[in-house]
Design a protein around this motif. Structure first.
Motif, mmCIF file in Angstrom:
data_model
loop_
_atom_site.group_PDB
_atom_site.id
_atom_site.type_symbol
_atom_site.label_atom_id
_atom_site.label_comp_id
_atom_site.label_asym_id
_atom_site.label_seq_id
_atom_site.Cartn_x
_atom_site.Cartn_y
_atom_site.Cartn_z
ATOM 1 N N GLN A 1 4.206 68.080 18.980
ATOM 2 C CA GLN A 1 3.738 67.004 18.123
ATOM 3 C C GLN A 1 4.918 66.368 17.393
ATOM 4 O OE1 GLN A 1 0.756 68.165 15.310
ATOM 5 N NE2 GLN A 1 0.408 66.089 14.551
ATOM 6 N N SER A 2 5.018 65.043 17.485
ATOM 7 C CA SER A 2 6.088 64.304 16.824
ATOM 8 C C SER A 2 5.656 63.895 15.423
ATOM 9 C CB SER A 2 6.465 63.064 17.635
ATOM 10 O OG SER A 2 6.946 63.408 18.915
ATOM 11 N N GLN A 3 6.650 63.732 14.540
ATOM 12 C CA GLN A 3 6.367 63.306 13.181
ATOM 13 C C GLN A 3 6.329 61.787 13.057
ATOM 14 O OE1 GLN A 3 8.789 65.340 10.213
ATOM 15 N NE2 GLN A 3 8.973 67.138 11.539
ATOM 16 N N MET A 4 6.706 61.091 14.120
ATOM 17 C CA MET A 4 6.619 59.632 14.125
ATOM 18 C C MET A 4 5.174 59.197 14.362
ATOM 19 S SD MET A 4 9.935 58.418 16.330
ATOM 20 C CE MET A 4 9.334 56.720 16.356
ATOM 21 N N ASP A 5 4.854 58.010 13.880
ATOM 22 C CA ASP A 5 3.544 57.440 14.147
ATOM 23 C C ASP A 5 3.369 57.221 15.650
ATOM 24 O OD1 ASP A 5 1.746 54.786 14.470
ATOM 25 O OD2 ASP A 5 1.156 55.905 12.681
ATOM 26 N N ALA A 6 2.169 57.485 16.132
ATOM 27 C CA ALA A 6 1.912 57.413 17.578
ATOM 28 C C ALA A 6 2.215 56.042 18.156
ATOM 29 C CB ALA A 6 0.459 57.790 17.856
ATOM 30 N N SER A 7 2.055 54.982 17.373
ATOM 31 C CA SER A 7 2.297 53.625 17.878
ATOM 32 C C SER A 7 3.764 53.371 18.161
ATOM 33 C CB SER A 7 1.795 52.589 16.868
ATOM 34 O OG SER A 7 2.548 52.669 15.652
ATOM 35 N N MET A 8 4.650 54.204 17.594
ATOM 36 C CA MET A 8 6.085 54.019 17.783
ATOM 37 C C MET A 8 6.620 54.769 19.002
ATOM 38 S SD MET A 8 7.411 54.427 13.851
ATOM 39 C CE MET A 8 6.961 53.250 12.567
ATOM 40 N N LEU A 9 5.800 55.629 19.606
ATOM 41 C CA LEU A 9 6.306 56.513 20.652
ATOM 42 C C LEU A 9 6.401 55.888 22.048
ATOM 43 C CD1 LEU A 9 4.588 59.863 19.618
ATOM 44 C CD2 LEU A 9 6.975 59.195 19.300
ATOM 45 N N PRO A 10 5.432 55.060 22.495
ATOM 46 C CA PRO A 10 5.524 54.542 23.877
ATOM 47 C C PRO A 10 6.846 53.836 24.206
ATOM 48 C CG PRO A 10 3.329 54.175 23.028
ATOM 49 C CD PRO A 10 4.142 54.679 21.878
ATOM 50 N N PRO A 11 7.372 52.946 23.338
ATOM 51 C CA PRO A 11 8.668 52.338 23.676
ATOM 52 C C PRO A 11 9.802 53.362 23.753
ATOM 53 C CG PRO A 11 7.591 51.118 21.930
ATOM 54 C CD PRO A 11 6.831 52.381 22.103
ATOM 55 N N LEU A 12 9.734 54.399 22.924
ATOM 56 C CA LEU A 12 10.769 55.427 22.952
ATOM 57 C C LEU A 12 10.736 56.191 24.268
ATOM 58 C CD1 LEU A 12 13.024 56.984 21.543
ATOM 59 C CD2 LEU A 12 11.277 58.478 20.559
ATOM 60 N N PHE A 13 9.550 56.578 24.705
ATOM 61 C CA PHE A 13 9.448 57.291 25.976
ATOM 62 C C PHE A 13 9.855 56.386 27.139
ATOM 63 C CE2 PHE A 13 6.088 60.076 23.808
ATOM 64 C CZ PHE A 13 7.039 61.023 23.465
ATOM 65 N N ALA A 14 9.572 55.087 27.014
ATOM 66 C CA ALA A 14 10.011 54.145 28.044
ATOM 67 C C ALA A 14 11.538 54.100 28.115
ATOM 68 C CB ALA A 14 9.453 52.749 27.764
#
Length: 250
Positions: A197-210
């Motif tokens: 589980q990440s401490q970042m908001d879920a909306s911020m994660l897709p671009p990071l994983f991309a």
């Protein structure tokens, strides 16, 4: 012989590897650019500003994937070096040495983006923080491996000497990884987890994983392209290289 084992044996053949790299390097570059374009667009225009750092946090979409790649590439280089030293596989020597400039580039990007991010957050471009300092040592290791490889005229001897340095240097990777845990540090602790589980908001994660996927694809393309070029230099004068040059000249 199992088909996968046979394929690995074939891949060790210089002509076969040349055809393999020539075919797949452009695809890796193209896919990497496409995924990177999406990641950067989403990071700039879809993700909301951070409640504490504002828009300055967006540099993490370049900084974090580059930092992870700087360590991943070094570990892979040490892995190839170990195989080359034990089994004397020439292709692994080539792949190990092709990793070094790419990993050094990711490390430079990591340090540069970290300094740019640190200025508004810490009030300074550079601080001898444990994470920053160990990452800088990693860059020096990369440069030392590149320099040692090119300082020895015999390519195979140079690769083996540089490979030994890579194997010694791999001990730095856990120090970088846990530096923010072991010492008091200005650098923030781990907030992003690929599997947990990440401490970042879920909306911020897709671009990071991309961006993480994009840097991996770009690395594969760069590795194949650089290894292919080194393979051709080492094989210059061989019949298959001469035939290939003649076919291109027609």
């Amino acid at each position: 012989m199992h088909p996968l084992v046979r394929w690995f044996h074939q891949l060790g053949s210089p002509p076969y590897f040349d055809r393999f790299a020539a075919r797949w390097a452009p695809w890796a570059y193209a896919l990497g650019l496409a995924v990177m374009a999406y990641g950067l667009w989403a990071a700039l225009f879809q993700v909301p500003a951070d409640y504490q750092q504002g828009d300055s946090f967006r540099i993490l979409y370049i900084h974090v994937p580059s930092a992870w790649m700087s360590m991943f590439v070094f570990g892979l280089m040490a892995f190839y070096s170990a195989i080359a030293l034990v089994w004397r596989i020439k292709l692994c020597e080539i792949l190990a040495m092709a990793c070094a400039p790419i990993g050094a580039a990711f490390t430079v990007i990591t340090l540069a983006t970290g300094s740019i991010w640190g200025k508004p957050m810490w009030g300074t471009w550079w601080d001898w923080d444990p994470r920053l300092t160990t990452e800088l040592i990693l860059l020096f290791l990369y440069l030392g491996i590149i320099g040692l490889y090119h300082a020895i005229d015999d390519r195979r001897q140079g690769a083996r000497a540089a490979g030994l340095l890579a194997l010694v240097g791999v001990a730095l990777l856990p120090v970088i990884r846990y530096s923010v845990v072991w010492w008091n540090s200005l650098h923030q602790g781990q907030t992003i987890s690929v599997f947990g589980q990440s401490q970042m908001d879920a909306s911020m994660l897709p671009p990071l994983f991309a961006m993480i996927v994009a840097t991996k694809l770009w690395f594969v393309g760069s590795l194949l392209a650089r290894a292919r070029a080194d393979n051709l230099r080492r094989e210059a004068g061989k019949d298959w290289v001469v035939r290939m040059a003649q076919e291109r000249a027609r």
